[in-house]
Design a protein around this motif. Structure first.
Motif, PDB file in Angstrom:
ATOM      1  N   THR A  82    -145.590  46.285 -16.662  1.00 41.11           N
ATOM      2  CA  THR A  82    -146.288  46.873 -17.816  1.00 41.11           C
ATOM      3  C   THR A  82    -147.353  47.866 -17.351  1.00 41.11           C
ATOM      4  O   THR A  82    -147.918  48.586 -18.159  1.00 41.11           O
ATOM      5  CB  THR A  82    -146.977  45.798 -18.687  1.00 41.11           C
ATOM      6  N   TYR A 104    -147.913  35.847 -19.686  1.00 45.32           N
ATOM      7  CA  TYR A 104    -146.530  35.379 -19.651  1.00 45.32           C
ATOM      8  C   TYR A 104    -146.513  33.841 -19.711  1.00 45.32           C
ATOM      9  O   TYR A 104    -147.288  33.175 -19.030  1.00 45.32           O
ATOM     10  CB  TYR A 104    -145.878  35.915 -18.362  1.00 45.32           C
ATOM     11  N   HIS A 150    -140.635  38.711 -23.662  1.00 44.99           N
ATOM     12  CA  HIS A 150    -141.948  38.107 -23.399  1.00 44.99           C
ATOM     13  C   HIS A 150    -143.084  39.128 -23.387  1.00 44.99           C
ATOM     14  O   HIS A 150    -144.249  38.732 -23.420  1.00 44.99           O
ATOM     15  CB  HIS A 150    -141.929  37.399 -22.038  1.00 44.99           C
ATOM     16  N   LEU A 184    -132.400  27.760 -15.456  1.00 44.22           N
ATOM     17  CA  LEU A 184    -132.174  28.947 -16.278  1.00 44.22           C
ATOM     18  C   LEU A 184    -131.011  29.774 -15.730  1.00 44.22           C
ATOM     19  O   LEU A 184    -130.127  30.212 -16.477  1.00 44.22           O
ATOM     20  CB  LEU A 184    -133.453  29.799 -16.283  1.00 44.22           C
ATOM     21  N   THR A 185    -131.000  29.960 -14.408  1.00 38.76           N
ATOM     22  CA  THR A 185    -129.945  30.793 -13.832  1.00 38.76           C
ATOM     23  C   THR A 185    -128.594  30.054 -13.878  1.00 38.76           C
ATOM     24  O   THR A 185    -127.556  30.692 -14.045  1.00 38.76           O
ATOM     25  CB  THR A 185    -130.298  31.219 -12.389  1.00 38.76           C
ATOM     26  N   PRO A 241    -151.224  39.453 -17.395  1.00 38.43           N
ATOM     27  CA  PRO A 241    -150.459  39.287 -18.625  1.00 38.43           C
ATOM     28  C   PRO A 241    -150.244  37.803 -18.925  1.00 38.43           C
ATOM     29  O   PRO A 241    -150.097  37.001 -18.008  1.00 38.43           O
ATOM     30  CB  PRO A 241    -149.128  39.977 -18.310  1.00 38.43           C
TER      31      PRO A 241
END
Ligand SMILES: C[S@@+](CC[C@H](N)C(=O)[O-])C[C@H]1O[C@@H](n2cnc3c(N)ncnc32)[C@H](O)[C@@H]1O
Length: 264
Positions: A94, A7, A114, A23-24, A5
């Motif tokens: 997915t 991403y 995403h 980010l966290t 994928p």
């Protein structure tokens, strides 16, 4: 072999550790505040989809107690430290059924936006719930411009805006849906969840703070792609400087929390 994928941020990139750390740091406080609203988590079975570096999966594992358990699933889990009540599964969500289940809580943060297959994955998240279980999504509204509240000068403000537009265009070209945060409510109802609610909020961030460090790390993670999108090497140098400048203040993207229950 199936294509991987597309991403945008590959966890195999050497800058991924920094990216997920920042980010966290930005998102864990509002996420934890939201998940705390679910009440006592003792004994619950939880799944964190696209768990990244696992901070939320481990936060859950600390709270489910000896009778509960947590599964963290990710395409490329990134250095998730072991925890006695946490199982880490490497899987493309997915590609098939989610691991384990049924679950009392299925959570995903900044993952479905995403994935072009987000509706199918949401359907599997809802399908993995035990009766009475809850799906919680946290998603940024990236259609909201990254507003520059103050900047050293207009050129710096324009550069930040231009870089954010390039980043959003890149994510879109990789299959991300910038408006998913406010489309997810209807999608949850369509997936058969009930009592669906949405809450959202945002705050300001000064140059050098975690949100700006996240953007700084993105400029390293995606140097090639941003250069391909029209930013010059000089732009990137100037952008990195302004992201560390305390005269810069940005209004972050609104974070949406969308939750819904499987009927008893
Ligand atoms: C933006 S990061 C968010 C990580 C974590 N949820 C957080 O908020 O800290 C998105 C995560 O989703 C994972 N991911 C992307 N595509 C995936 C897929 N098809 N299957 C499983 N995980 C995936 C990535 O590897 C990455 O760790």
């Amino acid at each position: 072999m199936a294509a991987e994928p597309a991403y945008t941020w590959d966890n195999a990139n050497p800058h991924a550790t920094d990216q997920l750390r920042h980010l966290t740091a930005v998102l864990d406080p509002p996420t934890v505040a939201g998940l705390s609203g679910l009440g006592d988590l003792a004994g619950r079975r939880c799944l964190d989809v696209g768990a990244g570096n696992g901070t939320i999966a481990r936060w859950l594992a600390d709270r489910v107690g000896p009778e509960g358990r947590v599964t963290a699933v990710d395409l490329k889990p990134l250095d998730i430290p072991p925890h006695p009540r946490l199982r880490v599964v490497t899987q493309d969500v997915t590609a098939g059924d989610l691991p384990g289940g049924p679950y009392d809580l299925v959570h995903a943060r900044l993952v479905l936006m995403h994935l072009p297959e987000r509706l199918e994955v949401l359907g599997r998240m809802a399908g993995a719930l035990a009766p009475g279980g809850t799906v919680v999504l946290h998603e940024w509204d990236c259609t909201h411009p990254l507003r520059v509240l103050t900047a050293p000068d207009q050129a710096a403000a324009d550069l930040v805006t231009r870089a954010n537009e390039a980043l959003c265009a890149l994510m879109t070209s990789r299959g991300a849906r910038l408006s998913w945060s406010y489309e997810a409510h209807a999608a949850m109802e369509d997936a058969g969840l009930t009592g669906v609610t949405t809450a959202f909020g945002a705050r300001s961030w000064r140059g050098g703070s975690e949100f700006c460090l996240l953007h700084l790390s993105n400029t390293h993670h995606l140097t090639e792609q941003l250069t391909g999108a029209g930013l010059t090497a000089e732009d990137l140098v100037a952008l990195r400087e302004v992201l560390m400048d305390p005269r810069l203040v940005l209004a972050g993207y609104p974070l949406y929390r969308i939750s819904g229950r499987r009927p008893d």
